[in-house]
Scaffold this motif. Structure first.
Motif: not given
Length: 1603
Positions: A1434-1459
């Motif tokens: 998966a490739i995430f491309v964010a522009g400026g404030i468009g980073v918000t959905p990926f903030a949620s996704i990346l935190k979700d990934i981090a949570y899944k990796l950590e657990h």
């Protein structure tokens, strides 16, 4: 003097008869009419005998009280074996074989023009009296007899015109000056006309029985209406309602507007043209016969039978006081019908035909009583030859018996003559006038009709019918004789000879006059007409139409053929009627009653309902002329001045007496025929409506755009007005383009010798450098409200001031400013017009600079030959002083081209190097020389150029201070000072130099040895530089060399770099050698890959489009082929085809739009496997796609109806009544365009829908950014739109409504979806905390509602109670599913988000105990980003404030990796483009957490800081080296503090995706690309995906969301 003696004898006989009226003694014998002479209103002498069976004058017990089946109204079940035989709207009886041209339905083909036949065979001198003693009373009674049994005049629907051509020499060619006389084919049974075995059959709209339809109508409802007064009350005691003003003797006015025939009276044609409407139908008397008001003579008999019914009803009420009104009505109706049957068959018919029918033998159910075609189209029209030019109004005997006249039309010109009687042609459809003016005219008409002869029985027809009969408004007078002929052809009647043969008459061999007279026994003496018959029809009797042939047979009555037809018809009517009064099996009457009914005569009826005296005011046999034995009063006998021999019906030859015959010579003239254009009166409304709609649509768009511009200007003006300027500065408005301006602040900087121009936001817009300027020119208006400052090598500064004071103030300061700088100031006052010319604005200068840069760059980086040619051209231009080649750049313009500040050290240094002659300007040659070094110079030359730029002190040595200053000038605010100092020190130490020492050029080169290719690729980016000069980019070329990177990473970096660069360097050479087959193969592969990549979207989009087009095609086919002959199709042509097809497509598109708005349903589908089938992630695009189609079909529909309504507005009112049956309107209304457009439910809702559509689309396309609340309000008005759609179709203008077929399913789904939203979006949710972040970003932390579950990447809609609880806006959740609270990062970019930032203060500014306004939240809703887990790469491309959905996704990934939760995704590449990462420092914190949790190196992050140029750019080379050096030391970025790789450029997505394809292509066959940012970013990513998909390897599937 024999006639005087005869007259004297008649008078003596009449006097004796009156004196000797015998008493009535035998109840079985019919009393003499004189028996009930002078009876009072309450007396019923005749009915005592007729109904009661009593001797007149005795005490009568009344009628027997027995009940029987009453005759029906509509003819049904008269024949019990065939219930519909003789019923209303059943086919006429075809006695003769049809002669349709095609054997099925096309009119019989005969070449002779009917108008010509009428003109040559039926024209002649009128005013001749009857040979058979027939009176006008008999004639017009006969008309109402025909009206009782036949009505086949109604036009077919859809209308079929069978017009009659008008020859040039005909009167109609001069007036109304038309080419044809209109004629509509008659109604027919729609189940016929399909084959020769089932030819077209015309309909009889009433029953052929003598069943009282003339009096009561053909339905119970009509009869009930006749019993109802104008106030709505029912007449009591079984009576028919009477006139409010004229009293009980006349029928009520048609205030209920029964659908009676209402053609326009031709005498009032000019009035109708002027007032744009005809006469109202409520002026008529209510009768059972819809055509009963056609002429006053016919109406007279309608009144007779009206009075007769009420007379009988009163009798029954007097005799049977216990009977109900309904019983009385039905009993009276039974007796009226019976007396009418008796009068017609035993009183009128023998006198009309001069023969009698065979004796009645009883009811015969096998006999079909239906009227035959030949009777309807020919034989019954024999009466037309008897029609008079007028009828007298005659007074009673004791009043002088004088004939009166009644003027109906003003004479044309100066015509003055005595008018006799009532002219027939001028009385059409004006009948009530003659009775409302004087109700005694009823009696006068009865007397006048009985005293006047019919026209002679011959072939001559009066002009009142032949050329002056009433017609439609567009042809007010027509030729009835031509219509008779054409009607026979319309009905498919065969020729004259075939008809004679069928009825057992000898056929004619030729049309020779002798043979014709011999075989037909005609008494027509007009030899000229007989010769014309022979000529017109080519002497062939098999070509002759039945009507002219039968008419020329006329004797003392109908000829052979017509007599056979008429007698056959009446015999079948009598014998086939189960309710015939003589039928002893229907139990209607006793035998005695039947016997008495058989003796009833019309005089009995007249004397019972009037005060006329028999044999005084009116003869006892009014059907027959006055003669010996049928006399009248002495005074009246003297008025009957016409004496002629006549052969009566009983073969008695006697002398008949008449009033003088009315003819063209003594009657008022018929008004002339005229025409009417039905579009008259529609012109203004048509133009105004079209202009209004077009103007409104255009004005809406213009208004929205203007409002947006005004809003921006107001914002700027407000900011400008509140901006406090320093002393010496000036406010003004600068003209940028012809119609574009901007607010600026002008400051005169004497110290630096320049004029600075700043914007309302204090941003610097331009600098006018005056260091090398000796002269300045100022052009201005006399009042100084406008001023243009002109300086050599600078574009002009065109300033507008609020008033002259501000302009004069700048002029004063500018004068002092120039004097202090020793610059010559030239002032030139000009007019407003001249000031507009000779100005170089910002826009024009930018175009010149763009051309300037393009010429240099495209040639410098081109081929060697191209560069040499350009160098020679530049050298020549210097000497030739060419305007373009001699152009010079200022330092400010160079800075603008480089995208930097003009005061930056780098710009100053570069300008110093380029300005070789020190003139303060850069010439084209100077710019060229530097650019050639970048394009073709050796690495050492490029290194020397860089060294000289960094050598700020120009000593040939670089100090640490120089290096730090240069880096900071390009870095801006990024990084920390201690970081920069530390990095520069370590860089100097790497070449053995201390921080306090300087380095020379050789040591400077050693610093770059770590990246030996730097100087090979170094360049300078300029805005207009072509793509060929862009440096190549490798994603893996940016992997750090040291720090956290392992040896494997360095190896990966080297391999990837070499692979990419080698590949790209050789691409162009290889590509040029590709032959056509390879190119075709690549193109095909590209197409296939794109189809695979978007197979879901393409499939459903294609399927939707096909279905939509099929829906359009189905309706188009239906109205093109299946409804080809339908009325509207005939009128509007293919216009109705297009509009109906477009209407169905609109129904489909607007209905399916609702499906794309079902957010909850779509979110549910996303969470199931169905998201692999349905393109739920593209529903916004589908919404736009469907909306675009809906708009297209709407435009087609609107344009089509603009044309259709024009055609409709040109059609006759009758045709439109037929075509639009559900659009009821009064018959006097002439529907204009404004009627259809504004007074019908379809038209009005169509206009409203057009306006609504224009508003919705205008605000959707042009207002969303600046007026979101208007966009939101208009877009949410869709319920009104759909309601209007329902009403629009409910009008049934063209077809039954079926919008619901398309609408109900999507509507139900949408309502259910909305109910889900309503169940949760009105729950008030607390805002726990608010943080104001940089770049106008607001962080809302919201209490998570109970049972609120969502997936990372989803979004919600929120409404703030502190702003508006109805205005919802969508925002992506930046919190992960596992977090306790919900977070939203909202950037203030519009009015609502700015207001949100004000309402929700930062938590640090909140007072203790203060709470934030609560919010409503609807959601969550899904989007494409939530499907990231469905892809292994998966490739995430964010522009400026468009980073918000990926903030949620990346935190979700981090949570899944950590657990250690299962994660299908094996590799995530996160590309974040931002002008400065400091704008979103909150995101770096999230990335830091993600990096800590990513132990398996699944996530690779790249941050692109776009405020810098590319890494090889001349300005950022030191930044690039400093960043890499810092990463080598610390393993993190100098700018972000993250392990993420930082780039100083915009990403080259094509190169990024190509590298990913090579590296991870084996992991997955499909790579998911998810973008959130501006539309430009999404387009760039989409384009790159398409380019990469042209090559073999995994597909790149792109999902995007724009803000």
């Amino acid at each position: 003097m024999w006639w005087k003696l005869l007259l004297l004898g008649a008078l003596l006989w009449a006097g004796a008869a009156r004196a000797q009226c015998p008493d009535h003694k035998d109840a079985s014998a019919r009393p003499r009419p004189c028996t009930w002479e002078g009876q009072t209103k309450g007396e019923f002498r005749f009915l005592d005998w007729l109904i009661g069976g009593c001797v007149v004058g005795s005490n009568c017990a009344g009628a027997t009280d027995h009940h029987a089946e009453f005759p029906g109204y509509d003819g049904w079940y008269n024949n019990l074996a065939k219930p519909n035989q003789g019923a209303v709207d059943t086919p006429l009886l075809r006695l003769l074989p049809p002669a349709y041209a095609d054997g099925v339905y096309q009119p019989a083909k005969r070449t002779v023009n009917p108008l010509k036949v009428s003109e040559q065979l039926m024209r002649g001198q009128n005013g001749k009296v009857s040979k058979g003693g027939r009176t006008a009373f008999l004639l017009y009674f006969g008309q109402q007899v025909v009206e009782e049994i036949l009505d086949a005049q109604g036009p077919g629907c859809p209308p079929e015109y069978f017009n009659i051509d008008i020859e040039n020499n005909h009167d109609f060619a001069r007036r109304p000056s038309l080419k044809f006389m209109p004629l509509l084919r008659t109604r027919y049974d729609m189940t016929t006309g399909f084959s020769p075995n089932n030819p077209r059959q015309q309909l009889n709209e009433i029953t052929p029985y003598l069943d009282g339809g003339l009096v009561y109508g053909t339905s119970k409802g009509w009869a009930d209406a006749l019993r109802t007064f104008s106030n709505g009350s029912l007449a009591q005691d079984g009576l028919l309602a009477w006139h409010d003003e004229l009293g009980e003797g006349f029928p009520a006015e048609n205030k209920q507007r029964l659908p009676m025939a209402n053609p326009p009276p031709p005498t009032n044609h000019s009035n109708y043209v002027r007032q744009q409407e005809t006469a109202r139908v409520d002026r008529f008397f209510k009768l059972g016969n819809p055509r009963g008001n056609e002429n006053p003579f016919l109406l007279t008999f309608g009144i007779v039978w009206f009075r007769w019914h009420n007379h009988i009803a009163r009798y029954f009420k007097n005799v049977h006081r216990d009977w109900s009104g309904e019983r009385i009505f039905n009993e009276a109706r039974k007796w009226v019908i019976a007396t009418y049957q008796a009068v017609v068959f035993y009183d009128w018919l023998p006198r009309y035909m001069h023969t009698s029918l065979p004796k009645y033998q009883g009811y015969r159910p096998t006999v079909d009583p239906q009227v035959s075609h030949i009777f309807q189209s020919a034989a019954m029209r024999f009466g037309h030859t008897l029609v008079t030019s007028g009828v007298y109004l005659r007074e009673k005997n004791d009043q002088g018996c004088n004939p009166l006249h009644f003027e109906l039309a003003a004479p044309e010109g100066s015509s003055q003559r005595r008018i006799m009687g009532v002219r027939t042609c001028n009385s059409f459809w004006r009948s009530p006038e003659l009775f409302t003016r004087d109700k005694d005219n009823f009696d006068r008409f009865l007397m006048g009709l009985s005293s006047q002869s019919t026209e002679r029985e011959d072939n001559i027809i009066v002009d009142d019918l032949r050329g002056r009969v009433f017609g439609p408004l567009e042809f007010s007078r027509r030729d009835l004789m031509a219509i008779n002929i054409q009607r026979g052809r319309d009905h498919g009647l065969p020729d004259y000879n075939t008809a004679r043969k069928h009825f057992g008459l000898s056929t004619l061999e030729t049309l020779d006059m002798a043979e014709f007279k011999n075989k037909t026994q005609t008494e027509v003496n007009d030899e000229s007409a007989l010769r014309q018959l022979q000529t017109l029809y080519d002497n062939d009797p098999w070509k002759v139409d039945i009507w002219p042939g039968g008419l020329l047979e006329t004797r003392n009555g109908p000829g052979q053929l017509f007599s056979k037809v008429i007698l056959d018809q009446f015999e079948r009517i009598r014998d086939g009627d189960r309710f015939w009064f003589e039928n002893n099996k229907n139990d209607l009457f006793t035998q005695a009653e039947r016997n008495r009914l058989g003796r009833v005569r019309i005089i009995d009826v007249i004397l019972s309902i009037t005060a006329l005296k028999p044999a005084v005011d009116i003869q006892e046999d009014p059907f027959t002329a006055v003669h010996q034995g049928n006399g009248i009063g002495n005074t009246c006998m003297q008025q009957l001045s016409i004496r002629t021999s006549c052969l009566l019906h009983n073969n008695v030859n006697t002398t008949c007496s008449y009033l003088p015959q009315i003819s063209d010579s003594n009657a008022e003239e018929c008004t002339k025929p005229d025409t009417y254009d039905y579009f008259t009166g529609s012109e203004v409304s048509y133009i105004l409506v079209l202009i209004f709609l077009l103007g409104l649509c255009f004005a809406t768009v213009v208004a929205v755009k203007t409002m947006a511009i005004i809003k921006v200007k107001r914002h700027n003006k407000k900011a400008f007005s509140t901006f406090k300027i320093k002393e010496g500065s000036h406010k003004a408005k600068e003209r940028v383009k012809l119609r574009e301006s901007r607010y600026v602040v002008v400051r005169l900087d004497q110290e630096s010798r320049r004029i600075e121009v700043s914007g309302a936001g204090q941003e610097r817009l331009r600098i006018i450098d005056l260091r090398n300027v000796q002269e300045m020119k100022v052009r201005h208006l006399h009042d100084f409200t406008k001023m243009v400052i002109c300086v050599a090598n600078h574009y002009d500064l065109f300033l507008n001031f609020e008033d002259g004071w501000h302009g004069k103030r700048l002029h004063k300061d500018l004068t002092e400013f120039c004097q202090s700088l020793h610059i010559t100031l030239m002032l030139t006052p000009e007019s407003k017009t001249s000031l507009q010319f000779g100005i170089v604005t910002v826009n024009q200068r930018e175009k010149q600079l763009a051309d300037f840069s393009r010429v240099v760059l495209s040639n410098a980086f081109g081929s060697s030959k191209q560069a040499d040619v350009t160098a020679n051209l530049i050298a020549m231009g210097i000497h030739n002083k060419n305007d373009f080649l001699s152009m010079e750049l200022t330092q400010v313009e160079l800075a603008n081209q480089l995208g930097m500040l003009p005061d930056s050290v780098f710009v100053k240094q570069l300008f110093r190097l380029m300005d070789q002659d020190g003139s303060g300007f850069i010439t084209l040659k100077e710019f060229w020389d530097v650019m050639v070094v970048f394009a073709r110079g050796k690495p050492e030359e490029k290194a020397r150029l860089i060294f000289n730029i960094y050598d700020i002190s120009n000593t040939g040595q670089l100090s640490a201070v120089d290096l730090v200053g240069m880096v900071r000038s390009t870095l801006g605010s990024e990084g920390k000072n201690q970081d920069l100092d530390h990095i520069v020190q370590t860089m100097l130490q790497s070449v053995g130099v201390n921080a306090d020492q300087t380095i020379n050029f050789e040591q400077f080169q050693q610093i770059f040895n770590t990246r030996s290719d730097v100087f090979n690729h170094v360049q300078i980016d300029v805005r207009e530089m072509s793509s060929k000069s862009n440096s190549r980019f490798s994603l893996y070329g940016e992997i750090p060399i040291g720090g956290f990177a392992a040896e494997a990473a360095r190896k990966e970096y080297d391999e990837a770099r070499q692979e990419v660069l080698t590949k790209e360097d050789s691409e162009e050479d290889t590509k040029d050698k590709l032959w056509l087959g390879v190119e075709l193969a690549e193109s095909l592969r590209s197409i296939v890959n794109n189809i695979k990549n978007k197979q879901q979207t393409l499939f459903w989009g294609t399927l939707y489009t096909i279905v939509m087009l099929l829906i359009f095609a189905e309706r188009a086919y239906y109205y093109t082929i299946e409804r080809e002959h339908a009325g509207l199709r005939r009128i509007a042509g293919l216009g109705v085809t297009v509009t109906r097809g477009a209407a169905s497509a609109m129904m489909f598109t607007y209905s399916t739009l609702l499906v794309t708005m079902c957010r909850n349903v779509l979110s549910l589908l996303r969470s199931t496997l169905l998201h692999r089938i349905f393109p739920v992630d593209n529903m916004v695009d589908f919404h736009r796609y469907i909306g675009a189609w809906a708009l297209f079909w709407t435009l087609v529909h609107i344009i089509g109806h603009c044309i259709n309504f024009y055609h409709i507005s040109t059609q006759t009112a009758m045709d439109l009544t037929c075509i639009f049956r559900d659009f009821f309107r009064s018959t006097h209304v002439l529907p204009k365009f404004h009627y259809w457009c504004l007074q019908t439910i379809t038209g009005l809702t169509g206009v409203l829908l057009t306006i609504h559509t224009a508003v919705i689309y205008a605000f959707a396309y042009f207002a969303r950014r600046h007026f979101f609340w208007l966009f939101w309000a208009t877009h949410n008005s869709y319920p009104i739109f759909y309601v209007l759609m329902v009403f629009h179709g409910s009008g049934r203008l063209v077809q039954p409504p079926f919008f619901h077929f398309f609408f109900l399913g999507p509507c139900l789904l949408f309502v259910l979806d909305k109910l889900i939203s309503f169940s949760r979006n009105k729950i008030q949710i607390d805002v726990k905390s608010v943080t104001h972040l940089p770049s106008n970003v607001t962080l809302l932390e919201i209490r998570r509602p109970p049972n609120f579950s969502f997936q990372s990447g989803q979004w919600v809609r929120i409404a703030s109670l502190g702003i508006s609880n109805k205005e919802y806006h969508p925002f992506t959740l930046s919190s992960a599913p596992h977090e306790e609270n919900l977070t939203l990062h909202i950037r203030a970019v519009g009015p609502w988000t700015h207001k949100l930032r004000k309402v929700y203060k930062d938590k640090a500014a909140m007072a203790k105990g203060e709470k934030y306004p609560q919010i409503y939240m609807d959601g969550p809703f899904g989007e494409g980003h939530q499907n990231w887990w469905d892809y292994e790469v998966a490739i995430f491309v964010a522009g400026g404030i468009g980073v918000t959905p990926f903030a949620s996704i990346l935190k979700d990934i981090a949570y899944k990796l950590e657990h250690s939760k299962y994660l299908r995704t094996k590799k995530v590449v996160f590309l974040w483009t931002t002008r400065s990462q400091k704008q979103f420092e909150w995101m770096t914190d999230i990335l830091r957490i993600v990096e800590a949790a990513d132990k398996r190196n699944i996530i690779r992050t790249h941050i692109f800081i776009t405020q810098f140029k590319s890494k090889f750019d001349l300005r950022t080379i030191m930044l690039y080296l400093a960043e890499r050096h810092f990463q080598k030391i610390s393993g993190t970025s100098l700018f972000t503090g993250l392990r993420a790789i930082t780039h100083f450029s915009r990403p080259d997505f094509k190169a990024v995706f190509t590298s990913i394809k090579k590296k991870y292509g084996s992991m997955s066959s499909v790579v998911g690309v998810f973008t959130c940012g501006s539309p430009n970013l999404s387009r760039a990513v989409e384009k790159s995906c398409q380019m990469v998909n042209q090559e073999d390897g995994p597909l790149f599937r792109h999902y995007y969301e724009n803000f």
